[in-house]
Design an enzyme around this catalytic site. Structure first.
Site, PDB file in Angstrom:
ATOM      1  CB  THR A   1      -0.930   0.008   1.232  1.00 18.89           C
ATOM      2  OG1 THR A   1      -1.745  -1.165   1.189  1.00 18.89           O
ATOM      3  CG2 THR A   1      -1.813   1.247   1.255  1.00 18.89           C
TER       4      THR A   1
ATOM      5  CG  HIS B   1      -1.055   2.228  -4.852  1.00 22.78           C
ATOM      6  ND1 HIS B   1      -1.549   1.646  -6.000  1.00 22.78           N
ATOM      7  CD2 HIS B   1      -1.848   3.302  -4.622  1.00 22.78           C
ATOM      8  CE1 HIS B   1      -2.598   2.336  -6.429  1.00 22.78           C
ATOM      9  NE2 HIS B   1      -2.799   3.349  -5.611  1.00 22.78           N
ATOM     10  CD  GLU B   2      -2.013   5.461  -1.427  1.00 22.12           C
ATOM     11  OE1 GLU B   2      -1.994   6.574  -2.006  1.00 22.12           O
ATOM     12  OE2 GLU B   2      -2.956   4.666  -1.556  1.00 22.12           O
TER      13      GLU B   2
ATOM     14  CG  HIS C   1      -1.089   7.860  -6.017  1.00 25.98           C
ATOM     15  ND1 HIS C   1      -1.464   7.810  -7.332  1.00 25.98           N
ATOM     16  CD2 HIS C   1      -1.866   6.947  -5.363  1.00 25.98           C
ATOM     17  CE1 HIS C   1      -2.431   6.903  -7.481  1.00 25.98           C
ATOM     18  NE2 HIS C   1      -2.675   6.363  -6.307  1.00 25.98           N
TER      19      HIS C   1
ATOM     20  CG  HIS D   1      -5.018   4.770  -9.669  1.00 30.79           C
ATOM     21  ND1 HIS D   1      -5.986   5.607  -9.144  1.00 30.79           N
ATOM     22  CD2 HIS D   1      -4.353   4.240  -8.608  1.00 30.79           C
ATOM     23  CE1 HIS D   1      -5.910   5.578  -7.820  1.00 30.79           C
ATOM     24  NE2 HIS D   1      -4.933   4.764  -7.470  1.00 30.79           N
TER      25      HIS D   1
ATOM     26  CG  ASP E   1      -0.625   5.210 -17.126  1.00 29.06           C
ATOM     27  OD1 ASP E   1      -0.320   5.577 -18.280  1.00 29.06           O
ATOM     28  OD2 ASP E   1      -0.202   4.142 -16.625  1.00 29.06           O
TER      29      ASP E   1
ATOM     30  CB  ALA F   1     -11.641  -1.465 -18.929  1.00 26.85           C
TER      31      ALA F   1
HETATM   32 ZN    ZN Z   1      -3.997   4.944  -5.753  1.00 29.94          ZN
END
Ligand code: ZN
Length: 418
Positions: free
Chosen positions: A223, A226-227, A230, A236, A246, A255
């Site tokens: 997690t 992933h963060e 960002h 994403h 992206d 999709a």
């Molecule tokens: Zn995210």
């Protein structure tokens, strides 16, 4: 397009059924972008990234020394209500170790990426280390903890402020700030480069931070990977839209997001023959099934460290330099003995003390005193965490104290006046 709307609706429906959703950063960013000034700053960061990527393609130098590994000083702010939320140093260190494995592509599970995508995987040449100097150059472990009366936090940044019973950010030009708390509904969210300095960083649920004490599906520390993606300007993989963009050339269009752990090729958005790259860290797939950033994503992240880039100030942080002051830190506030109001002595004849030390937000509130008939006989404004209440003028009998604060918590206590 109609089909797209139906698909998005379907996925949104599925998301609401799952207990904890991996990431709320997109919604968070949309809120930030509604402020015109903030919008302009964030768009400026995007233009900078595009400019740097174009420059790199044409062979112009980045301005960063070649071959350096970027080291990011990290501070972890643990804001806890219950003992289980007060995570250990070992759990924090397990997260830092995991970040270094995944960002350096040293994790064994890179071998799980399918062969047709594996060659796109990148060692991002970014590492993370707990700070050893705080913003005043005092020695630190890079971890701070604080008790909070708040039982659940929303993705609204309140945990980033002491005034809201959270913890203030350290200078975000010099540190990656990570708040760990009981985050409601989501595993995490991040600010994007160009956001407000005092709110810059990640918020991660204590159940999704590190590789110990975490929840199923969130147990490998991804997690935070992933963060941080960002926080370093990655979107994403589905571009937050049906077959969205992206901004990365080597991630296939897909999709929508992925949940769970698929193991077959999933063709969407004409992305045959290999389909969605659902093993990318920037999808929402379970921790066990994501294992790569691409070279294109790496280029976007590193562009922010070029001179003038939104994260370039971290390169001159003193957070990993030896501290100048080795003073012994003051002991933190002790945990409260109770997590609710205490009234004593009871019964009493002249004065009682109402102990509200577990939550300073009671200060300023009005306490209503009523008798058994429900008549209001006295009001007291709270001015102290240990509020004295003079009851000498009341007649002997049974009374109630009642009050309420903004978060909905109410108190109702019975006492006997002798
Ligand atoms: Zn995210």
């Amino acid at each position: 397009m109609k089909q797209g709307i139906i698909t998005l609706f379907f996925f949104a429906f599925v998301l609401t059924l799952t207990a904890q959703v991996k990431c709320s950063s997109y919604t968070y960013q949309q809120q930030q972008l509604s402020d015109p000034d903030r919008n302009a700053t964030i768009q400026g960061v995007e233009r900078f990234i595009q400019d740097r990527l174009t420059a790199a393609q044409s062979g112009r130098p980045s301005g960063r020394p070649d071959g350096i590994i970027i080291k990011i000083p990290v501070v972890v702010h643990i804001v806890y209500h219950t003992p289980v939320e007060k995570i250990s140093d070992a759990q924090v260190i397990s997260q830092i170790n995991a970040l270094n494995l995944y960002f350096r592509r040293r994790n064994a599970d890179t071998a799980s990426a399918p062969a047709y995508f594996r060659s796109l995987g990148a060692d991002c040449e970014i590492e993370f280390q707990l700070a050893i100097s705080d913003p005043r150059r005092r020695a630190t472990s890079g971890i701070e903890r604080k008790y909070t009366p708040v039982t659940k936090w929303g993705a609204d940044d309140k945990v980033k402020f002491s005034s809201e019973t959270g913890l203030d950010a350290w200078d975000s030009k010099s540190y990656l700030n990570i708040w760990v708390c009981n985050l409601d509904k989501f595993a995490g969210y991040a600010s994007f480069p160009g956001g407000e300095e005092k709110k810059d960083g990640l918020v991660i649920s204590y159940t999704a931070f590190g590789t110990t004490g975490t929840a199923a599906g969130y147990s490998l520390g991804k997690t935070a990977v992933h963060e941080i993606g960002h926080w370093l300007g990655l979107k994403h993989t589905w571009g937050d839209d049906y077959c969205g963009d992206d901004g990365v050339g080597d991630t296939p269009k897909q999709a929508s997001y992925t949940i769970g752990c698929p193991n077959t090729i999933r063709i969407t958005c004409s992305n045959a023959p290999y389909g969605d790259m659902y093993m990318n860290y920037m999808d929402l797939t379970n921790d066990a099934c994501i294992n790569m950033f691409t070279k294109g994503q790496k280029a976007r992240m590193l562009a922010l460290f070029d001179p003038g880039g939104a994260r370039s100030t971290l390169l001159s942080s003193k957070g990993l330099n030896m501290p100048l002051f080795m003073d012994i830190p003051l002991p933190g506030e002790e945990d409260p003995k109770w997590l609710h109001p205490q009234l004593y002595p009871n019964p009493a004849s002249s004065e009682m003390t109402l102990d509200l030390s577990y939550d300073f937000r009671w200060i300023g509130k009005i306490i209503f005193v009523t008798n058994l008939q429900g008549q209001n006989v006295m009001n007291v404004q709270v001015t102290s965490k240990n509020q004295r209440i003079n009851i000498s003028k009341l007649q002997a009998g049974v009374y109630f104290l009642a009050a309420k604060k903004e978060d909905g918590e109410s108190m109702k206590l019975k006492f006997v006046k002798l």
